[in-house]
Every structure is written in C-alpha cells, then in structure tokens.
Design a protein around this motif. Structure first.
Motif, PDB file in Angstrom:
ATOM      1  N   TRP A  60      -8.238  -4.488  11.180  1.00 21.60           N
ATOM      2  CA  TRP A  60      -8.488  -3.083  11.662  1.00 21.60           C
ATOM      3  C   TRP A  60      -9.798  -2.878  11.554  1.00 21.60           C
ATOM      4  CZ3 TRP A  60      -4.436   0.482  12.971  1.00 21.60           C
ATOM      5  CH2 TRP A  60      -3.257   0.061  12.963  1.00 21.60           C
ATOM      6  N   GLU A  87      -4.604  10.472  12.363  1.00 23.41           N
ATOM      7  CA  GLU A  87      -3.623   9.595  13.520  1.00 23.41           C
ATOM      8  C   GLU A  87      -3.260   7.961  12.975  1.00 23.41           C
ATOM      9  OE1 GLU A  87      -5.608   9.684  17.557  1.00 23.41           O
ATOM     10  OE2 GLU A  87      -6.590  11.634  17.135  1.00 23.41           O
ATOM     11  N   TRP A  88      -2.134   7.838  13.264  1.00 27.27           N
ATOM     12  CA  TRP A  88      -1.882   6.420  12.966  1.00 27.27           C
ATOM     13  C   TRP A  88      -1.099   5.647  13.972  1.00 27.27           C
ATOM     14  CZ3 TRP A  88      -0.235  10.933  11.264  1.00 27.27           C
ATOM     15  CH2 TRP A  88       1.148  11.256  11.390  1.00 27.27           C
ATOM     16  N   HIS A  90      -1.241   5.005  17.336  1.00 23.06           N
ATOM     17  CA  HIS A  90      -1.979   4.249  18.128  1.00 23.06           C
ATOM     18  C   HIS A  90      -3.339   3.862  17.780  1.00 23.06           C
ATOM     19  CE1 HIS A  90       0.835   5.282  21.342  1.00 23.06           C
ATOM     20  NE2 HIS A  90       0.827   6.226  21.074  1.00 23.06           N
ATOM     21  N   ARG A  91      -3.802   4.440  16.761  1.00 21.86           N
ATOM     22  CA  ARG A  91      -4.986   3.989  16.418  1.00 21.86           C
ATOM     23  C   ARG A  91      -5.091   4.755  14.913  1.00 21.86           C
ATOM     24  NH1 ARG A  91      -9.663   7.735  18.897  1.00 21.86           N
ATOM     25  NH2 ARG A  91      -8.806   9.853  18.561  1.00 21.86           N
ATOM     26  N   LYS A  93      -7.187   7.248  12.722  1.00 24.85           N
ATOM     27  CA  LYS A  93      -8.259   8.139  12.611  1.00 24.85           C
ATOM     28  C   LYS A  93      -8.166   8.602  11.407  1.00 24.85           C
ATOM     29  CE  LYS A  93     -10.822  11.595  14.601  1.00 24.85           C
ATOM     30  NZ  LYS A  93     -10.900  12.727  15.684  1.00 24.85           N
ATOM     31  N   VAL A 113     -12.697   5.789  13.231  1.00 26.78           N
ATOM     32  CA  VAL A 113     -11.559   5.387  14.002  1.00 26.78           C
ATOM     33  C   VAL A 113     -11.288   3.858  13.879  1.00 26.78           C
ATOM     34  CG1 VAL A 113     -10.566   5.118  16.588  1.00 26.78           C
ATOM     35  CG2 VAL A 113     -11.513   7.267  15.709  1.00 26.78           C
ATOM     36  N   GLN A 114     -10.447   3.341  13.629  1.00 26.43           N
ATOM     37  CA  GLN A 114      -9.952   1.890  13.461  1.00 26.43           C
ATOM     38  C   GLN A 114      -8.781   1.638  14.382  1.00 26.43           C
ATOM     39  OE1 GLN A 114     -10.076   2.372   9.033  1.00 26.43           O
ATOM     40  NE2 GLN A 114     -10.079   0.503   9.144  1.00 26.43           N
ATOM     41  N   VAL A 115      -8.838   0.446  14.897  1.00 29.13           N
ATOM     42  CA  VAL A 115      -7.785  -0.140  15.806  1.00 29.13           C
ATOM     43  C   VAL A 115      -7.248  -1.434  15.267  1.00 29.13           C
ATOM     44  CG1 VAL A 115      -8.646   1.097  18.204  1.00 29.13           C
ATOM     45  CG2 VAL A 115      -9.386  -1.332  17.266  1.00 29.13           C
ATOM     46  N   MET A 124      -6.965  -6.680  20.920  1.00 26.05           N
ATOM     47  CA  MET A 124      -6.631  -5.454  20.492  1.00 26.05           C
ATOM     48  C   MET A 124      -5.300  -4.791  20.921  1.00 26.05           C
ATOM     49  SD  MET A 124      -9.178  -2.049  21.038  1.00 26.05           S
ATOM     50  CE  MET A 124      -8.546  -1.694  22.672  1.00 26.05           C
ATOM     51  N   SER A 128      -0.054   1.018  17.043  1.00 26.81           N
ATOM     52  CA  SER A 128      -0.113   0.370  15.691  1.00 26.81           C
ATOM     53  C   SER A 128       1.138  -0.650  15.398  1.00 26.81           C
ATOM     54  CB  SER A 128      -0.182   1.955  14.636  1.00 26.81           C
ATOM     55  OG  SER A 128      -1.191   2.193  14.868  1.00 26.81           O
TER      56      SER A 128
END
Length: 141
Positions: A60, A87-88, A90-91, A93, A113-115, A124, A128
């Motif tokens: 991530w 947020e969790w 799709h990414r 945050k 923001v992490q992906v 990528m 999630s």
C-alpha cells in the motif's frame, strides 16, 4: 470542510532533540514521520497492519501526502497525533490532526492516500482487497 473519519486512533509523541533545528523548531520533514507513527497505530488497531497487508499479497504505497502547517512544534513538546480513517473501499485515505497534547492547540493538519498494489503483478488495484474491507468491517460492526 474536512470529511470526518469513521474510526480514529490517537498517538502521543514527545518531540526529540534530533528532530529540531537550531531554533528548537521541528524541521518540516519530520512531521511525515509523526504521521507514519499514527498511521501504523491506526492500521494495527484495525487488525490489518503492514505485515498483514503484505501477507494478503498487497503493498500500500502512499501516492498523495498533504500537510498544512499552522504552528511549529518545539523540542520537548508533547504532541497528540490523531489518525482518522476516511476512505477504504477504493483507496485508503487517512486524515491527521497534530495538536499540543496539553493545551489541545491545533498544530498541523494532514492527509495521506494509499492504494493497493498486487505484489506479484505490480498492478494497482481499483478497489481495496477483501482483507482490508473485512478488517474495517469488523471494527465498524
């Protein structure tokens, strides 16, 4: 207006001497380290920390970092770093608030923001992984 988090963790940090400049003010780059300490505490509380992420087949990386400095922290100051999950699906945050632990004075606001990136393929992900969704679901239940 900042989006409120659905879950948060507070971490306390005592500003060490090696983080300050000759005026005893924290060098701006060290705030990123304080965010990482709080982010690790949040992920650990979720039950899906970095070792668990890796074990599930994903890394991530941070793809965005924003900081707004309001007041400089000083040597020996106790800071409270609040990491809030925003947020969790799709990414990942996370919003942060760094404040003076004694007075509550706001010092710094930030967000990361992490992906998810599939380790084997390097691709990528646009959503999630289920392991992250399950971890957040347990905490919010």
């Amino acid at each position: 207006m900042r989006k409120p988090g659905v879950f948060h963790v507070d971490t306390e940090i005592l500003v060490p001497f090696f983080d300050v400049d000759s005026m005893h003010i924290v060098w701006h780059g060290h705030y990123v380290k304080y965010l990482e300490v709080a982010r690790c505490a949040l992920l650990e509380r979720l039950g899906h920390d970095y070792p668990n992420m890796q074990a599930s087949g994903y890394m991530w990386p941070v793809i965005d970092l924003q900081l707004r400095y309001i007041r400089g922290a000083t040597f020996g100051q106790r800071l409270k770093v609040r990491a809030s999950l925003v947020e969790w699906e799709h990414r990942l945050k996370i919003n942060y608030l760094i404040s003076d632990a004694l007075t509550g004075e706001r010092m710094t606001r930030a967000s990361t923001v992490q992906v998810a990136v599939h380790i084997a393929s390097g691709e990528m992900q646009l959503a999630s992984p289920q392991a992250m969704l399950d971890a957040v679901g347990k905490v919010l239940a």
